[in-house]
Design a protein around this motif. Sequence first.
Motif, PDB file in Angstrom:
ATOM      1  N   CYS A  24       0.832  -1.210   0.000  1.00 21.71           N
ATOM      2  CA  CYS A  24       0.000   0.000   0.000  1.00 21.71           C
ATOM      3  C   CYS A  24       0.864   1.256   0.000  1.00 21.71           C
ATOM      4  O   CYS A  24       0.532   2.250  -0.664  1.00 21.71           O
ATOM      5  N   ARG A  28       1.191   4.253  -2.996  1.00 20.37           N
ATOM      6  CA  ARG A  28       1.053   5.684  -2.737  1.00 20.37           C
ATOM      7  C   ARG A  28       2.390   6.422  -2.903  1.00 20.37           C
ATOM      8  O   ARG A  28       2.516   7.572  -2.475  1.00 20.37           O
ATOM      9  N   ARG A  87       4.446   3.667  -8.516  1.00 22.73           N
ATOM     10  CA  ARG A  87       3.013   3.365  -8.408  1.00 22.73           C
ATOM     11  C   ARG A  87       2.557   2.474  -9.568  1.00 22.73           C
ATOM     12  O   ARG A  87       1.734   1.569  -9.376  1.00 22.73           O
ATOM     13  N   VAL A  91      -6.817   2.186  -1.219  1.00 26.26           N
ATOM     14  CA  VAL A  91      -5.746   2.714  -2.068  1.00 26.26           C
ATOM     15  C   VAL A  91      -6.144   2.643  -3.531  1.00 26.26           C
ATOM     16  O   VAL A  91      -5.874   3.556  -4.314  1.00 26.26           O
ATOM     17  N   LYS A 116      -9.068   2.906  -4.720  1.00 20.12           N
ATOM     18  CA  LYS A 116     -10.020   3.991  -4.971  1.00 20.12           C
ATOM     19  C   LYS A 116      -9.294   5.303  -5.261  1.00 20.12           C
ATOM     20  O   LYS A 116      -9.800   6.141  -6.021  1.00 20.12           O
ATOM     21  N   GLU A 117      -8.126   5.479  -4.671  1.00 18.06           N
ATOM     22  CA  GLU A 117      -7.312   6.658  -4.965  1.00 18.06           C
ATOM     23  C   GLU A 117      -6.650   6.539  -6.336  1.00 18.06           C
ATOM     24  O   GLU A 117      -6.563   7.515  -7.078  1.00 18.06           O
ATOM     25  N   HIS A 126      -8.204   7.554  -9.685  1.00 17.59           N
ATOM     26  CA  HIS A 126      -8.239   9.002  -9.926  1.00 17.59           C
ATOM     27  C   HIS A 126      -6.826   9.583  -9.972  1.00 17.59           C
ATOM     28  O   HIS A 126      -6.668  10.808  -9.876  1.00 17.59           O
ATOM     29  N   ASP A 127      -5.816   8.719 -10.091  1.00 20.57           N
ATOM     30  CA  ASP A 127      -4.418   9.185 -10.083  1.00 20.57           C
ATOM     31  C   ASP A 127      -4.185  10.195 -11.205  1.00 20.57           C
ATOM     32  O   ASP A 127      -4.742  10.071 -12.307  1.00 20.57           O
ATOM     33  N   ARG A 174      -3.046   4.922 -13.982  1.00 20.61           N
ATOM     34  CA  ARG A 174      -4.436   4.503 -14.184  1.00 20.61           C
ATOM     35  C   ARG A 174      -4.523   3.368 -15.207  1.00 20.61           C
ATOM     36  O   ARG A 174      -5.342   2.452 -15.065  1.00 20.61           O
TER      37      ARG A 174
END
Length: 606
Positions: A296, A300, A307, A333, A335-336, A339-340, A346
Amino acid sequence: MEVAADTLNTSTRSADATADATPVAALIDELRHDDVSLRIHAIQELPRIAKAIGEERTRTELLPFVLETIDDEDEVLLALAGQLDERFLPYVGGKDYLSAMLEPLEQLAQVEETVVRERAVESILSLARCCEPGEHWFLDAFYPLLKRLAEGDWFTSRISATALFATTYAGLVASETDARAELRSLFLSLAKDDTPMVRRAAASHLAEFAAALEPVHVSGFLLKLFAELAEDDQDSVRLLVVENAEKIVSLLPETDRPTLFALVLRLAADKSWRVRYLVADRLSTIKPDGMVGIFCRLLRDGEAEVRTAAALKLADVVRAASSEATVQELVPVMKELVHDANQHVRTAVAGSILALAPIMGRSHTLQVLFPLVLILLKDDCPDVRLGVISNLDQLSAVVGIERLVSDLLPAIVELAEDRNWRVRLAIIQHMASLAKQLGRQYFDLDRKLGLLCVAWLTDAVYAVREAAIKNLAELVRLFGASWAIEQAIPCVQRIFETSTSYLYRITALQAMGELATALDPGTNEKYLLPLLVQKASSDPVPNVRLVTAKTLMRLAPYISKQARMTQLRPALEAHSSASDAETDVDVAYQADKALVHLSAMDQETP
């Protein structure tokens, strides 16, 4: 060099019994020639020279002479290093004279050019493989050689030494504890060497050497060595430590693995993004304690490359972790990530997220993954949307085709009409896979997908039209002749008859040729052949007539012999060079070629 050469030449001339004396003497002269290519040729013929002059003279005259050429061009040295491997051993008298070959190889292993050193090391290892573990050669020949290289003044010799430790250590008798202890000490000193290239070489051979160690030395020595290299100030060394971590974990007993996992944890937070990138890539195979938490953090990471690497390994990490841990730690994570800010991240998520569906099961997939998939399908970047479309089969197998159609089909249709032709092309390439999941009813012409499959035949981009032709044939193979007769063939015929662009008419002809391979002779003769011989062959554009001739030739194996004789052959003869009706030489040439092919077929068919 002159003295050795003169001795060798004199000895060769005195060997009257050798039939090859003259050519061998010429080869020896080539060894001294100014032309590099001739010297390389002579080196490649060393076995021939050695066979002619005998084992003793090879040891006492030829190899010393060759030894004097160590300062030669790199190309010559590379050829020499390649010759002095286990294949040359019989020419010096076998293993009893192993040292005669090791001496020049030792010098070659110290030269500046990397490829020469590596080839010399390969030859040394090939000689070691000729010896059985425990034979005295390892203590008497290879151990001293390795020690000299490892303690050499030049870093090049120390680099070469790192590749010899595992084989030499394993070849020593277990009772030779002093020699083995000396090798462990030497390897540890190379791992601390002042020269980064030497430390890098030691790191690259770490797992290999560790596999040769006795179990009693694995934990203490190996963990100390791993820690030493993991703290190296060069990121290239630390990278190699990560690459070897998986193999080293497998060698350690369970009780000592937490110590190594703690080192991996530190590397996951390394100051170099390249090291963190590699940790993200290899984490699922190392499987340290607290893996999901480490992963995780990598998801991030401040560097998009890290990433991306972590996102590509989502499925592997989920397989190694429990479902509960995945839902609790990884999903927030993810979910974040959907929208990267970086499209490559993505895209990586889109390409791997659907692989989680079979692992997480229907319930978690519908609750957690499905909303993320819908977000990715609406992404502005076409590569992201394509990443999802490419793996829909994994999702449909879990959630069912009904849910797939109701929620995802509109996004698929939108992609199929994308302005970017590469996106349209990618969708076409996945259409056959989608058809297997959805069934025929979604590909009839009264449905959007069926209309798209036909519309692509008139796309402005040739690559899209070409892919559409192949896709149409795949759909015919999947849905059968009835779908072709009712849906595909009428549309292809309509394109040919109504299109004002000759390019689209050519596409229609090419589609007929492709469809014919998927249909039976009766269908081809009834629905495809008439248009070709009656309309296409008389098209006003020569290019269309030329493609017609090619299509008829392709159609020939898929119709009956009678149809070939009564319909196909007359159509081709009307446009051959023997006919005055055809004015274009290229069309006539293609018709002649098709007729020759037809005649050959008729002779083979009874």
